[in-house]
Design an enzyme around this catalytic site. Structure first.
Site, PDB file in Angstrom:
ATOM      1  N   CYS A 158      51.068  48.237  41.534  1.00 59.69           N
ATOM      2  CA  CYS A 158      49.689  47.901  41.748  1.00 59.69           C
ATOM      3  C   CYS A 158      49.448  47.639  43.208  1.00 59.69           C
ATOM      4  O   CYS A 158      49.340  48.595  43.887  1.00 59.69           O
ATOM      5  CB  CYS A 158      49.391  46.704  40.807  1.00 59.69           C
ATOM      6  SG  CYS A 158      47.642  46.452  40.542  1.00 59.69           S
TER       7      CYS A 158
ATOM      8  N   HIS B  37      51.077  47.281  35.420  1.00 56.58           N
ATOM      9  CA  HIS B  37      52.079  46.233  35.479  1.00 56.58           C
ATOM     10  C   HIS B  37      53.220  46.306  34.634  1.00 56.58           C
ATOM     11  O   HIS B  37      53.080  45.777  33.481  1.00 56.58           O
ATOM     12  CB  HIS B  37      51.487  44.943  35.267  1.00 56.58           C
ATOM     13  CG  HIS B  37      50.584  44.678  36.504  1.00 56.58           C
ATOM     14  ND1 HIS B  37      50.771  43.486  37.577  1.00 56.58           N
ATOM     15  CD2 HIS B  37      49.025  44.992  36.748  1.00 56.58           C
ATOM     16  CE1 HIS B  37      49.794  43.730  38.374  1.00 56.58           C
ATOM     17  NE2 HIS B  37      48.960  44.591  38.160  1.00 56.58           N
TER      18      HIS B  37
ATOM     19  N   GLU C 202      55.729  44.599  34.349  1.00 60.69           N
ATOM     20  CA  GLU C 202      56.412  43.145  33.689  1.00 60.69           C
ATOM     21  C   GLU C 202      55.631  42.894  32.255  1.00 60.69           C
ATOM     22  O   GLU C 202      56.016  41.951  31.630  1.00 60.69           O
ATOM     23  CB  GLU C 202      55.861  42.127  34.691  1.00 60.69           C
ATOM     24  CG  GLU C 202      54.461  41.615  35.012  1.00 60.69           C
ATOM     25  CD  GLU C 202      53.917  42.467  36.103  1.00 60.69           C
ATOM     26  OE1 GLU C 202      54.339  43.589  36.432  1.00 60.69           O
ATOM     27  OE2 GLU C 202      52.897  42.028  36.720  1.00 60.69           O
TER      28      GLU C 202
END
Lengths: 189, 240
Positions: free
Chosen positions: A86, A168, A170
């Site tokens: 990002c 993202h 994660e």
């Protein structure tokens, strides 16, 4: 060692646990050591022991990193693999001569992988979590690996192991980080 | 590209933040983390009349005023019918009140894994030009639970909503023994350790930043088929 770079508005900020912490958790789970550092604190010596670098994301309203792009000029000469997430992808884009412009996305979106790459493991399309207020116009020659309806989602340098993802990983896409870590280990052998 | 500036500061102590508070462990632990980095100016609470609310957990949200008093923090409370999506405008109204009354520059949530909740709160913050912090987002669940106990939080289970939780869990303190049992449930029943999947809800009776602690004086329990609620009817603050 994997170096996790915190791109948020100040060192040890309240954003650290949200954007660096989850990545550190994935790296630990993969059995690799990591160190973290704020972008304002990095010196060339800090890069010596790293087999890979992850540039972590920032809060939606936190775009300070883009006003301090000169502090990332060391990326031009880096030889180890880098994954920009990002804000990290935006910094890669700016350092190598691209630009960013307003383009906000929040929430899950469909990402289509147009160019096969081990980082995305050949999935033709997948759901990914977005949280950004700028989008990238890429430096010349960079390869677009994946897109969404609103813009570029995954890129790589034409010749060097420098990767960027706008989503993202994660959140529900840990595998992207895990495959990047495998790449770091392969390059280190 | 748009002009990018250093974050503005209106307070010498850091950014003034409002913490979305349901009374449970996650929102109050997020508050605890926020206090270590920025300035918590108030708590913000949304009382939903709908027990199935997607956004706001409700069993004992009426005790948030007591928590705010214990923490010495002002509280903004709004009520919502809890109708999906419409309740978001009520949350936005609550946050706007916090901006007006306490000059908050950002919002803190205890979101752990819920993309549904996080996405909606992020959008509200973007629309109001506020910062949004989720310090427990995708955190290491075991490490978080250990830290919660170690830091001195006293949270009791006030709702259970899945197998294998029995009635004995209602009112049970989240301590090391409870955490051991929860870890077993993760392995055997695949619950989410922190209860983020809606498996259980908690109420915080004491926290490191509370000047006084909450004592439950009267409560009632309802329990049937792995679903139960402990409703606190009367509670007070006592010296620590």
């Amino acid at each position: 060692m994997i170096l996790l770079l915190d791109l948020s508005y100040r060192a040890h900020s309240l954003s650290r646990d949200e954007f660096v912490g989850p990545i550190a958790h994935i790296v630990s789970r993969a059995g690799l050591e990591w160190e973290e550092m704020h972008f304002s604190e990095i010196r060339s010596d800090d890069l010596k022991g790293a087999i890979g670098i992850i540039l972590c994301g920032t809060a939606l309203k936190d775009n300070l990193f883009a006003a301090r792009v000169q502090e990332f000029s060391w990326l031009r000469n880096i030889s180890v693999p880098v994954l920009g997430i990002c804000a990290g992808m935006q910094i890669l884009c700016l350092v190598f001569g691209g630009t960013i412009r307003p383009g906000c996305e929040i929430g899950m979106t469909t990402v289509r992988a147009d160019t096969p790459d081990p980082l995305l493991l050949g999935s033709p399309a997948f759901q990914a979590y977005e949280l950004h207020s700028f989008t990238c116009d890429l430096p010349q020659g960079w390869v677009v690996m994946a897109v969404s309806d609103s813009g570029v989602q995954a890129v790589r340098h034409p010749t060097r192991p420098l990767y960027g993802v706008m989503f993202h990983p994660e959140v529900r896409n840990d595998g992207v980080v895990e495959r990047f870590l495998s790449l770091c280990q392969e390059k280190d052998r | 590209m748009g002009e990018i500036q250093e974050p503005e500061r209106t307070s010498v102590n850091g950014m003034r933040l409002g913490v979305l508070c349901s009374g449970g462990k996650d929102s109050l632990f997020a508050c605890y983390l926020a206090m270590q980095k920025e300035e918590v100016a108030c708590l913000i609470s949304v009382r939903s009349r709908n027990e199935e609310s997607y956004m706001f957990h409700i069993p004992n949200v009426h005790l948030v005023p007591l928590q705010a008093e214990a923490a010495g923090l002002p509280l903004i409370t709004v009520e919502t019918e809890g109708i999906e999506e419409a309740e978001l405008s009520d949350l936005s109204r609550a946050i706007c009140l916090a901006v007006e009354r306490h000059g908050i520059e950002g919002v803190v949530t205890g979101a752990l894994l819920s993309v549904y909740q996080a996405t909606r709160i992020q959008r509200i913050c973007r629309d109001l030009d506020l910062w949004c912090f989720n310090p427990l987002w995708y955190t290491d669940q075991e490490a978080y639970m250990e830290l919660l106990i170690e830091a001195g939080f006293r949270a009791v289970v006030t709702g259970v909503f899945s197998a294998p939780f029995n009635a004995a869990w209602l009112g049970r303190m989240i301590d090391r023994e409870a955490l051991k049992d929860l870890k077993q449930y993760v392995r055997k029943y695949r619950i989410i350790l922190t209860g983020e999947g809606g498996e259980y809800e908690t109420l915080v009776l004491d926290a490191p930043f509370f000047a006084r602690r909450i004592v439950i004086e009267e409560s009632t329990e309802e329990y049937f088929n792995y679903r139960g609620i402990l409703r606190v009817r009367r509670a007070r603050l006592e010296a620590k």
